[in-house]
Design a protein around this motif. Structure first.
Motif, short mmCIF file in Angstrom:
data_model
loop_
_atom_site.label_atom_id
_atom_site.label_comp_id
_atom_site.label_asym_id
_atom_site.label_seq_id
_atom_site.Cartn_x
_atom_site.Cartn_y
_atom_site.Cartn_z
N ARG A 148 0.82 -1.21 0.00
CA ARG A 148 0.00 0.00 0.00
C ARG A 148 0.86 1.27 0.00
NH1 ARG A 148 -5.31 1.01 3.57
NH2 ARG A 148 -5.64 3.22 3.17
N ASP A 149 1.87 1.31 0.85
CA ASP A 149 2.72 2.50 0.92
C ASP A 149 3.42 2.78 -0.41
OD1 ASP A 149 3.90 2.46 4.39
OD2 ASP A 149 1.93 2.76 3.49
N PHE A 150 3.82 1.71 -1.10
CA PHE A 150 4.46 1.85 -2.41
C PHE A 150 3.48 2.48 -3.40
CE2 PHE A 150 7.67 0.62 -5.53
CZ PHE A 150 6.92 0.53 -6.70
N ALA A 151 2.25 1.94 -3.41
CA ALA A 151 1.24 2.45 -4.33
C ALA A 151 0.90 3.91 -4.03
CB ALA A 151 -0.02 1.59 -4.26
N ARG A 152 0.79 4.24 -2.75
CA ARG A 152 0.42 5.61 -2.39
C ARG A 152 1.56 6.58 -2.67
NH1 ARG A 152 -3.04 8.16 1.50
NH2 ARG A 152 -3.33 10.23 0.62
N HIS A 153 2.78 6.15 -2.38
CA HIS A 153 3.93 7.04 -2.61
C HIS A 153 4.11 7.36 -4.08
CE1 HIS A 153 7.81 8.92 -2.26
NE2 HIS A 153 8.36 8.02 -3.06
N HIS A 154 3.96 6.32 -4.93
CA HIS A 154 4.18 6.52 -6.37
C HIS A 154 2.89 6.86 -7.11
CE1 HIS A 154 8.37 5.39 -6.20
NE2 HIS A 154 8.07 4.30 -5.52
N LEU A 155 1.76 6.93 -6.36
CA LEU A 155 0.48 7.29 -6.93
C LEU A 155 0.13 6.41 -8.13
CD1 LEU A 155 0.63 11.17 -6.56
CD2 LEU A 155 -0.74 9.55 -5.24
N VAL A 156 -0.07 5.12 -7.83
CA VAL A 156 -0.44 4.15 -8.86
C VAL A 156 -1.40 3.15 -8.23
CG1 VAL A 156 1.60 2.76 -8.36
CG2 VAL A 156 0.41 2.46 -10.52
N CYS A 157 -2.47 2.81 -8.95
CA CYS A 157 -3.45 1.87 -8.41
C CYS A 157 -4.08 1.07 -9.55
CB CYS A 157 -4.54 2.61 -7.64
SG CYS A 157 -5.67 1.50 -6.76
N SER A 158 -4.36 -0.19 -9.26
CA SER A 158 -5.00 -1.03 -10.26
C SER A 158 -6.44 -0.59 -10.49
CB SER A 158 -4.98 -2.49 -9.80
OG SER A 158 -5.80 -3.29 -10.63
N GLN A 207 -3.96 8.13 -17.03
CA GLN A 207 -3.48 9.23 -16.21
C GLN A 207 -4.62 10.01 -15.59
OE1 GLN A 207 -1.10 13.20 -17.25
NE2 GLN A 207 0.07 11.34 -17.73
N ASP A 208 -4.43 10.39 -14.31
CA ASP A 208 -5.43 11.20 -13.61
C ASP A 208 -4.69 12.09 -12.61
OD1 ASP A 208 -8.82 10.11 -13.16
OD2 ASP A 208 -8.00 12.12 -12.87
N SER A 209 -5.44 12.92 -11.86
CA SER A 209 -4.81 13.85 -10.91
C SER A 209 -4.27 13.11 -9.70
CB SER A 209 -5.80 14.91 -10.45
OG SER A 209 -6.79 14.32 -9.63
N GLY A 247 -4.26 3.17 -12.85
CA GLY A 247 -4.46 4.60 -12.73
C GLY A 247 -3.16 5.21 -12.21
N VAL A 248 -2.64 6.22 -12.88
CA VAL A 248 -1.35 6.80 -12.50
C VAL A 248 -1.45 8.32 -12.49
CG1 VAL A 248 -0.07 4.84 -13.47
CG2 VAL A 248 -0.47 6.89 -14.87
N SER A 249 -0.46 8.92 -11.82
CA SER A 249 -0.32 10.38 -11.80
C SER A 249 0.62 10.80 -12.93
CB SER A 249 0.24 10.82 -10.45
OG SER A 249 0.78 12.12 -10.52
N ALA A 250 0.60 12.08 -13.23
CA ALA A 250 1.51 12.61 -14.26
C ALA A 250 2.97 12.44 -13.86
CB ALA A 250 1.20 14.09 -14.52
N ARG A 251 3.22 12.34 -12.55
CA ARG A 251 4.61 12.22 -12.09
C ARG A 251 4.98 10.79 -11.69
NH1 ARG A 251 4.65 12.41 -6.50
NH2 ARG A 251 2.73 13.08 -5.49
N THR A 252 4.12 9.81 -11.98
CA THR A 252 4.48 8.42 -11.71
C THR A 252 5.56 7.99 -12.70
OG1 THR A 252 2.21 7.95 -10.98
CG2 THR A 252 3.62 6.05 -11.49
N PRO A 253 6.74 7.58 -12.23
CA PRO A 253 7.82 7.22 -13.16
C PRO A 253 7.46 6.04 -14.04
CG PRO A 253 8.65 7.52 -10.91
CD PRO A 253 7.17 7.50 -10.82
N ALA A 254 7.91 6.07 -15.28
CA ALA A 254 7.66 4.97 -16.21
C ALA A 254 8.30 3.67 -15.70
CB ALA A 254 8.20 5.32 -17.59
#
Length: 527
Positions: free
Chosen positions: A25-35, A72-74, A47-54
């Protein structure tokens, strides 16, 4: 691996179990990525943020052993998805965060000490934060996402209830086990710089948090007003959320839903160099917001996007505008507009009355007093309005006419009220019907059928014909009768207009205007 931002049909409406079990969970929240489930093509939708690394997206695909497709989302949307996904997963396992939230006493103390040392108040940052801290962060983030004005943490006999006030109505958000209550309240107290060890006396505190990170999106500053109170089942807490960003979006009367005829008459009185303008209504009826909007208009020489108004030859920026409030809810100073705001501090002897006295020594043109509560404040405000100052303030009365008699009840002389009072605005806030679902209720509006609120306004203009009766001690009925003859629309009449226009409904109007008369009987509002 395709990381294009595309939509695809999703066979599984929920996040995949593999993602929730293999990605922390912490990994997903820190990098802002979720299934977002499994696509019909077998790809994992993320679902990813604009700043989630490739590289993070690639590594998740490698960990899950399948191709991934990103959408991509906010930052806020993704963070909320992460919280919801893992909360639901943990609840289904019947172990609601047992390994991360239910802490032993030593762990809880460590978490509190850590939060005391930490200067990072960003609720999108989870690194190094304890479980209780993460829980409070998640609650704050969720409440803000739902546009809540307050969070209520209420311990009951068998559980702790968390509710959010959305559009003026309390909404049950979640229930927590009692094992979390002490840690939750302790964290809230730490944020508000309150005494964590004191559990048997009410306390008040303040805090400021931010949402967002520098360099990715503008930081969103949220002020918290915190109140705790001992009850028979333990301490309860209420957190008032004051979003500083809202101040920039409430700069016009159109945003308040104020009718043109009310706005025009109110601004006419506000352009005068002296007199007192009052806004009345119960707590939570939007009085302060209306006054802030009026102050902006006065300071700017008119509303944004409109031709600047002129007040006796004055131009924008040439007025000394000052306020005394309890508390300062939103910062009003913006580029090119100078407004000095101060806050009462009873411990230092600064009340509305003493604060107003000091402000009058600062050569003000316009003064806003947060509330007239006592005889001294009423008299000073009325006298100031007669000596070349425009004074704005609030009163707690049901309608506009009642403000006149309320000032007299507070000990102000009738002749002084008659000579100084310029206008009284009574108002309420009603929930607006949700246009998307046509008021039927949907997940977006929390199944209420409403989304957002708009104002209902009643404006009493004090003219020469009314001043003589008021000076002679006219009754409330006489004042209402005079206002009706002069064409004043009552709260009930304005409410009925909104119902007929389809902006709200009969149920909501009855809820807000109960006691003002029967719906369909406009005269009832003047009894």
């Amino acid at each position: 691996m395709d990381t294009a931002t595309e939509a695809n049909s999703v066979s599984t409406p929920e996040p995949s179990l593999a993602f929730l079990e293999q990605i922390p969970r912490d990994f997903a929240r820190h990098h802002l990525v979720c299934s977002r489930g499994i696509a019909s093509t077998g790809e994992e939708l993320l679902g990813v943020s604009a700043r989630t690394p490739a590289t993070i997206i690639h590594n998740i695909g490698a960990r899950l052993g399948r191709a991934v497709r990103s959408q991509q989302d906010s930052d806020e949307v993704i963070a909320l998805e992460v919280d919801r996904a893992y909360d639901s997963h943990e609840a289904r396992a019947r172990q609601p965060a047992a390994d991360t939230i239910e802490l032993h006493a030593a762990d809880l103390d460590s978490a509190i000490e850590q939060s005391l040392r930490s200067a990072d108040r960003d609720v999108l940052t989870l690194e190094g934060k304890g479980a209780v801290v993460r829980l409070v962060d998640a609650m704050l983030f969720e409440a803000l996402s739902k546009h809540a004005s307050d969070i209520h943490v209420q311990p009951l006999a068998d559980r702790t209830l968390v509710r959010y006030r959305v559009d003026g109505v309390l909404y049950a958000a979640r229930e927590l086990p009692h094992t979390l209550t002490h840690g939750l309240l302790s964290r809230i107290k730490v944020m508000g710089q309150m005494d964590v060890a004191e559990r048997h006396a009410p306390q008040d505190g303040r805090a400021t948090i931010t949402i967002g990170r520098a360099g990715t999106q503008p930081a969103r500053s949220i002020d918290l007003r915190i109140s705790t109170l001992p009850t028979n089942y333990g301490e309860r807490a209420v957190l008032r959320l004051l979003d500083n960003a809202r101040g920039a979006h409430l700069a016009t009367f159109a945003s308040l839903g104020m009718p043109d005829h009310v706005r025009t008459a109110l601004l006419d009185r506000a352009e005068r160099s002296h007199g007192i303008i009052l806004v009345t209504g119960p707590t939570g009826s939007g009085k302060t917001t209306t006054l802030y909007t009026l102050l902006r208009s006065i300071a700017a020489g008119g509303e944004p996007g409109q031709t600047a108004r002129r007040r006796s030859g004055r131009n924008r920026g040439d007025l000394n505008i000052m306020t005394i409030e309890d508390p300062i809810e939103y910062e009003l100073s913006t580029s090119g507009i100078a407004i000095s705001q101060s806050q009462i501090n009873p411990k230092k002897g600064v009340t509305f009355a003493t604060g107003l006295r000091h402000i009058l020594r600062q050569d003000p043109d316009v003064v806003m007093v947060g509330e007239i509560r006592d005889t001294e404040t009423a008299r000073i405000a009325l006298q100031a309005s007669l000596t070349g100052h425009l004074v704005l303030s609030t009163l707690h009365t049901n309608d506009a006419a009642s403000a006149v008699t309320r000032l007299v009840d507070l000990g102000a002389e009738s002749y002084l009220v008659a000579a100084s009072l310029s206008a009284v605005m009574a108002q309420r806030l009603v929930r607006r019907l949700h246009a998307s679902c046509r008021g039927k209720g949907c997940p977006t509006c929390l199944d209420t059928g409403y989304a957002g609120r708009l104002g209902v306004f009643e404006l009493l203009l004090v003219d020469d014909a009314l001043r003589d009766p008021v000076a002679q001690g006219a009754s409330l009925a006489d004042i209402r009768e005079h206002a009706a003859r002069r064409g004043m629309k009552t709260l009930l009449e304005e409410g009925l207009r909104l119902v007929l226009r389809g902006e709200t409904d009969d149920f909501e109007m009855r809820r807000v205007l109960q006691g003002m008369g029967e719906m369909g009987d406009p005269a009832g509002g003047a009894t």
